[in-house]
Each structure stands twice: as structure tokens, then as C-alpha cells.
Enzyme design. Structure first.
Site, mmCIF file in Angstrom:
data_model
loop_
_atom_site.group_PDB
_atom_site.id
_atom_site.type_symbol
_atom_site.label_atom_id
_atom_site.label_comp_id
_atom_site.label_asym_id
_atom_site.label_seq_id
_atom_site.Cartn_x
_atom_site.Cartn_y
_atom_site.Cartn_z
ATOM 1 C CG HIS A 155 -1.518 -0.707 1.965
ATOM 2 N ND1 HIS A 155 -2.798 -0.930 0.762
ATOM 3 C CD2 HIS A 155 -1.703 -2.151 1.905
ATOM 4 C CE1 HIS A 155 -2.965 -2.751 1.324
ATOM 5 N NE2 HIS A 155 -2.334 -3.060 1.818
ATOM 6 C CB SER A 276 12.970 23.142 -14.449
ATOM 7 O OG SER A 276 12.156 24.437 -14.468
ATOM 8 C CE LYS A 282 12.238 21.071 -10.172
ATOM 9 N NZ LYS A 282 10.539 19.946 -10.532
ATOM 10 C CD GLU A 289 8.684 13.206 -14.676
ATOM 11 O OE1 GLU A 289 7.639 13.972 -14.208
ATOM 12 O OE2 GLU A 289 9.948 13.725 -15.660
#
Ligand code: ARG
Length: 457
Positions: A155, A276, A282, A289
Site C-alpha cells: 500500500h 528545468s 531542478k 516519466e
């Protein structure tokens, strides 16, 4: 004039040419088409349907065309409709009337079936090879981390301590199934459609076993009516890729989570992460992704072809021309995804300290205390309750269960003795059942996959 233009008195509309053509994408099949045509014409000569000289002229012409395509000299003309007619038309230009004999005892229906099938068969093998390279990386990482603790989750909540090597072996198991699926698809579909002609076979005395050998198939397909409209091989690779990508997306998701500042379990290498455009600090996990994203696209391609094939009457229908773009797309994106996933894993840093710190959160050895009490003769339900109280004590002190002293544990229940060991290592080491997380079991799993990698060559 079209190669099939005999019964037509008007040229095809330009709009029709554009709508009807598969040439812009089925160029991809030129090698398979040329090889198939060479095998076909050689067989025709062997059977005395054309002469040996004619077959040789056809072969030379086809090899010349291959060269033209590879050197970028071939003139693509959309009004040729597809790769099969583009090559045949050029052959006739190059060698004259002999070229017109190539299409004897053949139809574009079995031609496209053999070309596309062979293209897909090769890609099944390419995927299988790539997957093995990926499994090798899991094995290499696992070898270094048979005792590296991290919280095993259910979970997405801390559950029990496991090793990072064990976690990697879970993925090796998953991807091994993918390897097997691609290989099984290869074996099942390695059968030759050539010679089925339009749908009913041919009256010419062809030898389908001859082309079967020449093209490296296991045997000819058994029923021509089925063969010319069978696209199961295409659906299978689309499914295999979907399943593979689903697995890759699960690992990708974990890599995304692991590389957050909250987790910090891994640091992706600069080579395989991105920045970024506005936030200078970043470092983004674009690779995992994109893998996660491309999985959706792979499912879409599978659904699209299943839907194209649904309810199609026998035999060939032009609908099936819609089979190729999705397969090309899934294959291209699937192969690159597995390749880059492998490189990203190989170059990432594993932050053992952060994994250990996280393992100390969430009282991961609670089950171990309950099991300990059971071994002292206490019924499991009661042991569960006592452990719950120990967890509450640890919570109230702001420490992990594994950090409570013996005295503190005894204050919960007198029966807890000196032999209690709630350390994370002990928890992991004690899980020695077959397939479990104890280091010696993980080593066994590593050996299992090393053997698999060696033997499946
Ligand atoms: N371009 C066609 C396809 O990809 C080739 C087969 C055409 N056959 C036909 N009878 N029109 O399916």
C-alpha cells in the site's frame, strides 16, 4: 498507369492516392519485401515456372533496387500505393518484361503477410535481446546490494525490511516473463504465408516448403484463407510490448518516487536527467516519466489494432493496412524505452544511508516481535496485541520499535527475554524461506538469473 490499371479507363484521383497509399510508412518493409521476392522467384525457377536466367535477372534487379533505396536514390512516388508495387514497378523499369513475371503465383495479400510477419519476427528477437541486457543490469545491481536495507512496502506504506538486491530481483523476475513472451511469439508465428496468393492458393506448381526454407521459417502456414488475413503476430507483439511497458512503468514510477527529496533513495546521473527551463536548481526524472507516458501509447496501439480486426470477414480486407503504423510506433518506442531504462539504472547512484534511515521509520520489525512471542508459546492474536502496545510505547518515545531497550520491552510483557532481536538486519536475515529476502536467498536468485542469462543465449 498503375500496375493494376488494365480494367480502368480513368486515372485514380489524387485524393484517393493519398488516402489509399501505405508507401509513406510501409517503406520500412523494403528489405523483407526484396528478400521475399528473391525467394519467390528462385522457387518459381526451381519449379520450372520461369527460367533460371529470368530468376537471376530478377534477383539482380531487386538487389540493385535495395542499393538504390539504401543510398537514398530510389524515387518514392505515392501513386505506387505501397512498397510492394513501388519495388515491382522499378524492377520492370530496370529489367524490362522479365520483371513482369515476378508476381506469378503470388498476390500482394500473401506478400504483405510474409513481409510484415518477418519484420515483426525479427523485432520479437530484438526485444528479447534487449530484455536480457536489462536483466543483466538488475543482476549487477543486486550483487552489490544483498544486504542494503530499504523498507519493503505494501500500500506504499512501510511494511517489512528487505534488501535492495531483493527488490531488483523482483524486477528481474518480471522482465524474464517478458523475455519468454517475445520468444514464444517468435516460435508460434514463425510460419510462412508466401504462396497463399490472394486467398485460395494458386494453380501454379509452386513449392511453399522451398520458400519456407529460403526465408528461414519453420513451416508453411496450413490454411491460405486464414493466412492472408491473420494479424495475430502483430497483435501479439503489441500485447508483448504493452506488458513490457507496463512492467517498465512500474519501475519508472518507483524511480520517480525514489529520486524525490522526500525519499532520496537514488540519484539519477546527470547524463540521464534533465533540467528545468525556469527553475535553475531542478533535476527532473524525465526518463522514467516518459517511459510511464509511452506505456499509455503502447496500450493505445494495441487497442487500435484489436478494434481494426474486430468483426472482419474472411479474408483480406484493406482495413488491415491499418496494422502497421501502430506496430512500428510501439516497436520503436518500446526498444528505446528499454535501452534508456537500462542506461539510467546503470548510471544512477544508490543512497544506502537514506534507505537505511527510511527503514528505521514505521516500526518495520513489528511482525518479528509478534513472531518471537508466538515462538514463546503465545497465541498469535495475543502476540499481535502485545506488539501493538510495544509499537505504541515506541511512538510515545519518538523512536523506532527496533530501538527500544530490553527493559522497555519487558515493561510491556515479562515474557520478552534477552534472546529478542528486533534489529532490521535480523528481520531480513531471518526471512530464509525459498524466494525470500535473506541475503543467502537473494544470492540464490542472482545465480538463478545468471544461469538464465547464460543458457538462453
Ligand atoms: N498495402 C497493402 C497492405 O498493407 C498491401 C496489400 C494490398 N492488397 C490488396 N488486395 N489491395 O495491406
Amino acid at each position: 498507369m498503375k500496375l493494376w490499371g488494365g480494367r480502368f479507363s480513368k486515372q485514380a484521383a489524387k485524393l484517393l492516392d493519398e488516402f489509399n497509399a501505405s508507401l509513406p510508412f510501409d517503406k520500412e518493409l523494403y528489405i523483407e519485401d526484396i528478400e521475399g521476392s528473391i525467394a519467390h522467384s528462385q522457387m518459381l525457377a526451381k519449379q520450372g515456372i520461369i527460367t533460371k536466367d529470368e530468376a537471376e535477372k530478377i534477383k539482380e534487379g531487386l538487389l540493385e533496387i535495395k542499393k538504390e533505396i539504401e543510398e537514398g536514390k530510389f524515387k518514392w512516388d505515392i501513386s505506387d500505393e505501397d512498397i510492394h508495387m513501388a519495388i515491382e514497378k522499378r524492377l520492370i523499369e530496370l529489367i524490362g518484361d522479365t520483371g513482369k513475371k515476378l508476381h506469378t503465383a503470388r498476390s500482394r495479400n500473401d506478400q504483405v503477410a510474409v513481409d510484415f510477419r518477418r519484420w515483426v519476427l525479427k523485432r520479437n528477437l530484438e526485444f528479447a535481446k534487449k530484455i536480457k541486457e536489462l536483466i543483466k543490469v538488475f543482476v549487477d545491481i543486486a550483487k552489490e546490494h544483498t544486504t542494503t536495507l530499504l523498507p519493503g512496502m505494501t500500500h506504499l506504506q512501510h511494511a517489512q525490511p528487505i534488501s535492495f538486491g531483493y527488490h531488483m530481483m523482483a524486477y528481474a523476475s518480471m522482465f524474464k516473463r517478458d523475455y519468454e513472451r517475445f520468444m514464444e511469439s517468435f516460435k508460434r508465428n514463425n510460419i510462412n504465408p508466401l504462396g497463399c496468393a490472394a486467398l485460395a492458393g494458386t494453380p501454379h506448381p509452386i513449392d511453399r516448403f522451398e520458400t519456407t526454407n529460403a526465408l528461414g521459417f519453420k513451416e508453411p502456414t496450413v490454411n491460405c484463407l486464414d493466412t492472408v488475413s491473420d494479424r495475430d503476430f502483430a497483435l501479439e507483439i503489441l500485447f508483448n510490448i504493452s506488458m513490457l511497458m507496463m512492467h517498465a512503468s512500474r519501475l519508472a514510477e518507483e524511480m520517480i518516487i525514489w529520486s524525490t527529496s522526500e525519499f532520496g533513495f537514488i540519484t539519477l546521473s546527470d547524463e540521464y536527467s534533465t533540467g528545468s527551463s525556469i527553475m535553475p536548481q531542478k533535476k527532473n526524472p524525465d526518463v522514467p516519466e516518459l517511459i510511464r507516458g509511452k506505456t499509455g501509447r503502447a496500450y493505445g496501439n494495441l487497442m487500435a489494432l484489436l478494434t481494426v480486426m474486430k468483426g472482419l470477414p474472411l479474408a483480406y480486407n484493406k482495413d488491415t493496412q491499418e496494422d502497421k503504423e501502430g506496430v512500428f510506433d510501439s516497436v520503436k518506442n518500446g526498444l528505446i524505452s528499454i535501452e534508456i531504462l537500462k542506461e539510467t539504472l546503470k548510471t544512477m547512484r544508490v543512497n544506502k544511508e537514506n534507505m537505511l534511515k527510511a527503514t528505521k521509520k514505521g516500526h518495520l520489525t513489528a511482525t518479528d516481535l509478534a513472531d518471537y512471542l508466538v515462538n514463546k508459546g503465545i497465541p498469535f492474536r495475543e502476540a499481535h496485541h502485545i506488539t501493538g502496545r510495544a509499537v505504541a510505547l515506541a511512538e510515545s518515545k519518538g523512536v523506532d520499535l527496533s530501538d527500544l531497550s530490553l527493559d522497555e520491552l519487558k515493561s510491556i510483557d515479562e515474557r520478552i527475554g534477552e534472546d529478542v532481536d528486533l534489529s532490521l538486519e535480523n528481520s531480513m536475515n531471518s526471512r530464509k524461506s525459498y524466494g525470500a529476502t535473506a541475503p543467502e536467498r537473494v544470492k540464490e536468485q542472482i545465480e538463478y538469473f545468471e544461469k538464465f542469462l547464460k543458457e538462453s543465449r
